[in-house]
Design an enzyme around this catalytic site. Structure first.
Site, PDB file in Angstrom:
ATOM      1  N   GLU A  76       0.824  -1.223   0.000  1.00 40.73           N
ATOM      2  CA  GLU A  76       0.000   0.000   0.000  1.00 40.73           C
ATOM      3  C   GLU A  76       0.853   1.265   0.000  1.00 40.73           C
ATOM      4  OE1 GLU A  76      -3.571   2.326   0.368  1.00 40.73           O
ATOM      5  OE2 GLU A  76      -3.284   0.213  -0.111  1.00 40.73           O
ATOM      6  N   ASP A  77       1.936   1.274   0.792  1.00 42.56           N
ATOM      7  CA  ASP A  77       2.634   2.537   1.051  1.00 42.56           C
ATOM      8  C   ASP A  77       4.073   2.605   0.558  1.00 42.56           C
ATOM      9  OD1 ASP A  77       0.397   3.564   2.360  1.00 42.56           O
ATOM     10  OD2 ASP A  77       0.976   2.667   4.272  1.00 42.56           O
TER      11      ASP A  77
END
Length: 735
Positions: A76-77
Site C-alpha cells: 500500500e505505502d
C-alpha cells in the site's frame, strides 16, 4: 522500538519451533521499504507494523501471521509488489498481504449501498483466510491507540468505522479483549462528554469503595482453597463504553448498575468450575435470575463460562465469571486462540469451519452474499447479526439453535431451514401453541407447524429480527409478486395472440426471447405483466410479418355492443357479460385489493361490484380498475394494448368493502356534516376521507370517499342522503 531479537523471543515464548529466519527477513525488509517514512505522530512509520506484530504475538498467532503484520503496509505505502513479496516470502504470505491491502482501500463509512459493497469485499477477503481479519483487527487497534495524532476531520470517520464494523467483528470472532478496547477508544472520540462523565464517576466510585476489590478477591480465594480448589481470582472494572451501552439499553442511571465491578475465577478443569460455583452459592446468597451457564450452551463465538451474581461482603452485589484457563484464553482472543494457529500451523478452512462456531458464522454470512441480495439488505443483515446478543432454543429432536435476543418462532423456523420458514403457519413453544410474534427465551423447545400451501406474508419482515429470515421473506415476496406479474403477462399475451389469430405457447416464446432482450420466459412474462414489454413487441419478434390492428381488445363483435361512455364523441364496445354456471370466460377475475397482487382501483373514484369495469395495465403498477363510465379512460384511447378485460368475482355474502367517491352539496348550518355522517354510518358505510371542494355563503360542496360493499349499497347511501333536508344534491364521482 522493539528489536529483531525481542520480536523473535516473544514468538518463541509460545512457539518453540519459531522460524527465526522468516521473522528476521520480514523485519529487515519492512524496515528498509518504509525507510524514512513518518507517521502523523512523528515516529518512524516502521514503528506501526512493529506494534501490530507485537499485538499479533499477544494473540499467540503463527509465524506467517507475525510476518504479515510486519509487511501489511508495504504494498500500500511503498514500492513493494505482490510478486516481489511472493518471491521473497512465498505465495501464502503474499496473498495475505494483498488481502490486507484491498481492505485498507475500502471506505466502510460512506453511502449505504457503497458501504454494503465494501463490507461484502471485506468479508469475502477474510473468508479465504481468517488471518487477514486477525491482522486487520490488530492494525486497527494500534491505529485507534494513536488516533490522537490523526487530523480532527478524520478521527470521527475512523472511530465510526471502528464502532460499526471492526469492534462487532472482533466480538463475533470471540475476541472480547480487542472488542472492548476498540469500543472504548472509539467511544472517547464519538462521545467525549459521555466518556468523561462516566470516567469521572468510575474514579469517584473507586475512591469511595477503597479496597473492596482486594477484600472480595481474598475472601473468594480463601473459601475456594478450603474446598481444595486452586484458583486465580482477577478483579475487573467495566469499561466506560460498556457502562454507557448498558445504561442506554436498560434505561438506568450509573448508580443503579450492580455489575460495575466483576471477578473472574480461573480454575484448572471443567469439574472445578461447577465445584467453585457450589462453594460460591453456599457461602453467599445468589441474586435470582442472574445465573447463566455458557459452558453447557456456549455462545456462537465459542465463549464458555459460568456467570452468577451474589450478595458478597458489605452487602455488595458481585458479578462472578467462573471458567478454566483455556476458556479464559478463548474468551479473550476468540478464534485467534484456535489450535490451528498454534505452533506455526497454517489455517485449514474446512477443519476450522468444523471446529469453530465463530468461523462457521463468517462462512454463513459469506453464503448470504452468494444469494445476491441487494447491497442495502446485505448490510442490514450483517449489522443485525453483528450487534445482537443471543438466546438458545431447541428443536423437538434436541438440536440447539442460537438466535439473537428477541427472536421469534419465525426466526427459529428460518434458522432451521429456509423451506421450513417459508412454509411456517404456526408454532408450539414448550408444547403449547404460541403466537408467531412471541419472543423466545433461553431453553425454549420450539416445534414449527408447516403447510405446503403457505407463503410468508410481507408483514413478517417487520416482525423477525434475524437477517437470514428477513432476507428470505423478501426473496419469497419478490418471487410471489413476480409470479403474479408473470400470470398477468401470460394472460395478456394469450389475448393479444388470440386477437392476432395466433396461438401462444411458452416453447415458441422461448425461441424468440433473444429478440426481446430476455433469457428466461418467466422474466419476460413478468415484464409483460408489469407493462415493461408490450405484447405487440412479442408478436413482432415471433412473427416478423405481423401488422398491428389498432382495435380495442375489449370490444365485442356485434354493433349492439356500442354504448355511450358519458362524454362527447367517445364510445366503447362493452365485453359480453361473463358466463356463469361453469362456462368459461376470458375476463380476469377481480376481487379486493391484495398488496401482493398487482391490482388497484382508480384513485379518481374507485369501482364497486355491480359496476361494469375495465382494466388498464399501468407500467410497474399492475392493473388499475376503472368503471366503464369513467372519463379517465379517454387517456388510454391510443394504447389499446393496455386494455384488459376484467370481471368481478365476489361472493354474495362477502363483507369486503370497495372504494367509491360521491359529491354532496349541503346547507351551511350547524349539524349538517354530522347528519351526513350519521346517514353513512346508519347505512353501514364507512367514510375514508372528506374534502371541502367549494364553500359558498349558503351551500358547501364536499367530496366524500366511501367504502361500500357493492353498487346496491352505494345507491342506498346516495338515496338516503338525498332524503335529508340539509342535502341539496348527491352525485357519484367517476374521475
Amino acid at each position: 522500538m522493539m528489536r529483531q531479537y525481542e520480536l523473535v523471543e516473544r514468538v518463541a515464548a509460545y512457539n518453540p519451533q519459531v522460524d527465526e529466519d522468516l521473522l528476521n527477513r520480514a523485519y529487515v525488509y519492512a524496515m528498509q521499504k518504509h525507510g524514512t517514512q513518518r507517521r502523523a505522530s512523528g515516529d518512524p512509520y516502521f514503528s506501526h507494523p512493529l506494534e501490530v506484530a507485537a499485538i499479533i504475538t499477544d494473540m499467540h498467532l503463527d509465524d506467517a501471521s507475525v510476518a504479515v503484520a510486519l509487511l501489511h503496509d508495504t504494498i500500500e505505502d511503498t514500492s513493494a509488489t505482490k510478486e516481489e513479496i511472493s518471491n521473497l516470502f512465498g505465495p501464502q504470505i503474499a496473498n495475505l498481504v494483498q488481502g490486507l491491502t484491498k481492505i485498507d482501500r475500502l471506505d466502510l463509512v460512506s453511502r449505504e449501498a457503497q458501504q454494503a459493497e465494501n463490507l461484502r469485499k471485506l468479508l469475502l477477503a477474510v473468508s479465504d483466510d481468517i488471518r487477514v481479519l486477525l491482522v486487520k483487527l490488530a492494525d486497527r487497534l494500534h491505529n485507534m491507540r494513536t488516533i490522537q495524532y490523526v487530523s480532527e476531520d478524520k478521527r470521527a470517520r475512523i472511530a465510526e468505522e471502528t464502532m460499526e464494523i471492526y469492534a462487532p467483528l472482533a466480538g463475533r470472532m470471540g475476541m472480547q479483549a480487542v472488542r472492548d478496547e476498540l469500543e472504548d477508544l472509539a467511544f472517547r472520540i464519538l462521545n467525549p462528554d459521555a466518556y468523561a462523565t462516566i470516567s469521572n464517576k468510575l474514579q469517584a466510585l473507586l475512591e469511595r469503595t477503597g479496597g473492596m476489590v482486594d477484600t472480595i478477591s481474598t475472601g473468594l480465594r480463601e473459601r475456594l482453597a478450603k474446598s481444595g480448589i486452586e484458583a486465580i481470582i482477577k478483579g475487573r472494572q467495566k469499561r466506560p463504553y460498556s457502562i454507557f451501552a448498558k445504561m442506554q439499553r436498560k434505561s438506568v442511571g450509573f448508580e443503579q448498575l450492580s455489575d460495575i465491578f466483576g471477578f473472574r475465577v480461573l480454575v484448572e478443569n471443567l469439574e472445578d468450575c461447577y465445584r467453585a460455583l457450589g462453594v460460591v452459592h453456599t457461602a453467599w446468597p445468589m441474586v435470582p435470575g442472574r445465573f447463566k451457564d455458557y459452558i453447557s450452551t456456549p455462545k456462537q463465538n465459542e465463549y464458555r463460562s459460568l456467570h452468577t451474581t451474589i450478595i458478597g461482603p458489605k452487602q455488595q452485589r458481585v458479578e462472578l465469571q467462573i471458567r478454566t484457563h483455556e476458556m479464559d484464553r478463548i474468551a479473550e482472543f476468540g478464534i485467534a486462540a484456535h489450535p490451528l494457529y498454534k505452533d506455526g500451523i497454517a489455517a485449514d478452512r474446512d477443519r476450522l469451519a468444523a471446529e469453530s462456531r465463530a468461523y462457521a458464522w463468517l462462512r454463513q454470512t459469506v453464503d448470504q452474499i452468494a444469494h445476491g441480495d441487494a447491497p442495502e439488505e446485505f448490510l442490514e443483515h450483517t449489522k443485525l447479526e453483528l450487534f445482537q446478543d443471543q438466546v438458545f432454543c431447541f428443536t423437538p429432536k434436541g438440536r440447539l439453535i442460537a438466535l439473537p435476543r428477541g427472536a421469534t418462532p419465525i426466526d427459529f423456523a428460518y434458522a432451521v431451514h429456509t423451506e421450513v420458514g417459508d412454509t411456517c403457519v404456526g408454532a408450539k413453544v414448550n408444547g403449547q401453541l404460541a403466537p408467531l410474534v412471541q419472543a423466545l427465551q433461553n431453553g425454549d423447545e420450539v416445534e414449527i407447524i408447516r403447510s405446503e400451501a403457505q407463503r410468508p406474508p410481507p408483514a413478517w419482515g417487520s416482525i423477525v429480527v434475524t437477517g437470514k429470515a428477513r432476507a428470505a421473506i423478501r426473496r419469497a415476496t419478490r418471487a410471489h409478486v413476480r409470479r403474479q406479474y408473470a400470470g398477468l403477462g401470460r394472460h395478456t399475451l394469450e389475448r393479444a395472440f388470440e386477437r392476432a389469430g395466433k396461438a401462444y405457447a411458452d416453447a415458441a416464446f422461448k425461441n424468440g426471447l433473444h429478440r426481446v432482450g430476455y433469457t428466461d420466459v418467466e422474466d419476460a412474462l413478468a415484464a409483460v405483466g408489469r407493462g415493461d414489454l408490450k405484447p405487440e413487441a412479442v408478436l413482432r419478434a415471433l412473427f416478423p410479418d405481423y401488422r398491428e390492428d389498432r382495435v380495442h381488445p375489449i370490444l365485442a363483435a356485434s354493433e349492439e355492443g356500442w354504448t355511450a361512455a358519458g362524454r362527447t364523441g367517445l364510445k366503447f364496445r362493452l365485453p359480453p357479460e361473463p358466463a356463469v354456471n361453469g362456462k368459461k370466460t376470458r375476463a380476469l377475475p377481480i376481487r379486493g385489493l391484495d398488496k401482493d397482487v398487482p391490482v388497484r382501483f382508480a384513485p379518481e373514484g374507485g369501482a364497486v361490484p355491480g359496476d361494469r369495469i375495465v382494466g388498464i395495465m399501468m407500467p410497474g403498477e399492475g392493473i388499475t380498475i376503472y368503471p366503464i363510465q369513467s372519463p379517465q379512460l379517454g387517456r388510454f384511447d391510443d394504447e389499446p394494448e393496455r386494455w384488459v378485460d376484467v370481471r368481478w368475482d365476489i361472493a354474495e355474502d362477502s363483507s369486503e368493502r370497495f372504494p367509491a367517491r360521491i359529491r354532496v352539496s349541503a346547507l351551511n348550518e350547524p349539524g349538517s356534516l354530522a347528519m351526513i355522517a350519521d346517514v353513512v354510518g346508519a347505512s353501514d358505510g364507512n367514510i375514508d376521507n372528506l374534502r371541502m371542494v367549494e364553500r359558498g355563503r349558503d351551500f358547501t360542496e364536499m367530496e366524500i370517499d366511501l367504502e361500500v360493499w357493492n353498487l346496491k349499497h352505494l345507491n342506498r347511501i346516495i338515496n338516503d342522503l338525498r332524503a335529508k333536508r340539509v342535502v341539496s344534491s348527491v352525485s357519484r364521482v367517476n374521475g
